[in-house]
Design an enzyme around this catalytic site. Structure first.
Site, PDB file in Angstrom:
ATOM      1  N   CYS A 169      16.296  20.807 -42.284  1.00 58.99           N
ATOM      2  CA  CYS A 169      16.905  22.196 -41.935  1.00 58.99           C
ATOM      3  C   CYS A 169      16.356  22.448 -40.167  1.00 58.99           C
ATOM      4  O   CYS A 169      15.109  22.019 -40.154  1.00 58.99           O
ATOM      5  CB  CYS A 169      16.001  23.220 -42.646  1.00 58.99           C
ATOM      6  SG  CYS A 169      16.278  23.599 -44.351  1.00 58.99           S
TER       7      CYS A 169
ATOM      8  N   GLU B  42      19.606  33.721 -38.799  1.00 56.99           N
ATOM      9  CA  GLU B  42      20.566  32.379 -38.265  1.00 56.99           C
ATOM     10  C   GLU B  42      21.889  32.588 -39.220  1.00 56.99           C
ATOM     11  O   GLU B  42      22.191  33.267 -39.992  1.00 56.99           O
ATOM     12  CB  GLU B  42      19.813  31.358 -38.852  1.00 56.99           C
ATOM     13  CG  GLU B  42      18.350  30.967 -38.431  1.00 56.99           C
ATOM     14  CD  GLU B  42      17.724  29.624 -39.189  1.00 56.99           C
ATOM     15  OE1 GLU B  42      16.938  29.155 -38.538  1.00 56.99           O
ATOM     16  OE2 GLU B  42      18.092  29.167 -40.272  1.00 56.99           O
TER      17      GLU B  42
END
Length: 231
Positions: free
Chosen positions: A142, A218
């Site tokens: 990630c 995000e």
């Protein structure tokens, strides 16, 4: 969710199960567990993609704090449109939750899921030095696309759909940086874009529920790739 749209999810804390449920991974036959500090992983048998020596050396002689200050994230609005090609935010600033910016600064990210020939997914453990969700087990990798990288990691939407080459560049860069997986083992044409979603999550797991200082906000791009297990 249509893969060309941006879904929205709001949660007080981030959990691996959210990603697993969202992406329907219950059919996977198993998982491989690898700490982020593991030796380099090797996945033979695939062709190479173009790659820059600049990106290949990303993170050398830098600790977590240095990258938090120097990595410049791609800031976007709720429709995943660039706020401005002239405006970016450091990783540290974007993940800071304060009274003035209670959800940090919205930016692009990616979640990469790597499977072997048996459809087992490589899980990794976040480094204890991470400011958000340290030590948490998660999917393979990630991270974020950045400004100033070569090749360019800043995609212009909606024109870049459905390939999003910039974010693929970013994923390949971080797989090398965090896990030692070389670019030729995850070529662009073997990386599949599934979807993207908008979410925010304060890190109440690490810092408690009373005004946690760090979190995530995000538009997260989901990528799958399959590669033979190293011998």
């Amino acid at each position: 969710m249509d893969s060309s749209s941006v879904g929205t999810m709001h949660t007080g804390s981030r959990a691996l199960s959210v990603s697993l449920i969202l992406l329907g991974l219950t059919a996977c036959s198993g998982f491989s567990l690898v700490p982020r500090s593991c030796p380099p992983c090797h996945f033979p048998g695939t062709s190479s993609s173009l790659w820059s020596s600049d990106n290949n050396n990303y993170g050398e002689d830098m600790d977590q704090q240095a990258m938090m200050e120097s990595d410049m994230l791609v800031t976007v609005d709720e429709n995943d449109l660039l706020v401005s090609t002239e405006i970016s935010a450091s990783k540290k600033l974007a993940h800071t939750f304060t009274t003035d910016q209670p959800r940090g600064i919205l930016h692009r990210a990616f979640s990469f899921f790597l499977f072997d020939q048996d459809n087992k997914m490589l899980l990794t453990q976040r480094a204890l030095s991470k400011i958000t969700f340290p030590g948490v087990w998660t999917n393979t990798c990630c991270s974020h696309p950045l400004y100033g990288m070569t090749p360019n990691e800043v995609d212009v939407t909606p024109d870049a759909y459905p390939d999003f080459p910039g974010i693929k560049h970013a994923a390949i860069r971080k797989l090398k940086h965090e896990l030692g997986i070389e670019a030729q083992y995850v070529p662009h044409d073997k990386i599949t874009f599934l979807s993207r979603f908008h979410y925010w999550a304060s890190d109440t797991v690490t810092y408690g529920t009373e005004n946690p200082p760090w979190g995530e906000h995000e538009v997260d791009y989901i990528y799958f790739s399959n590669s033979p297990r190293g011998r």
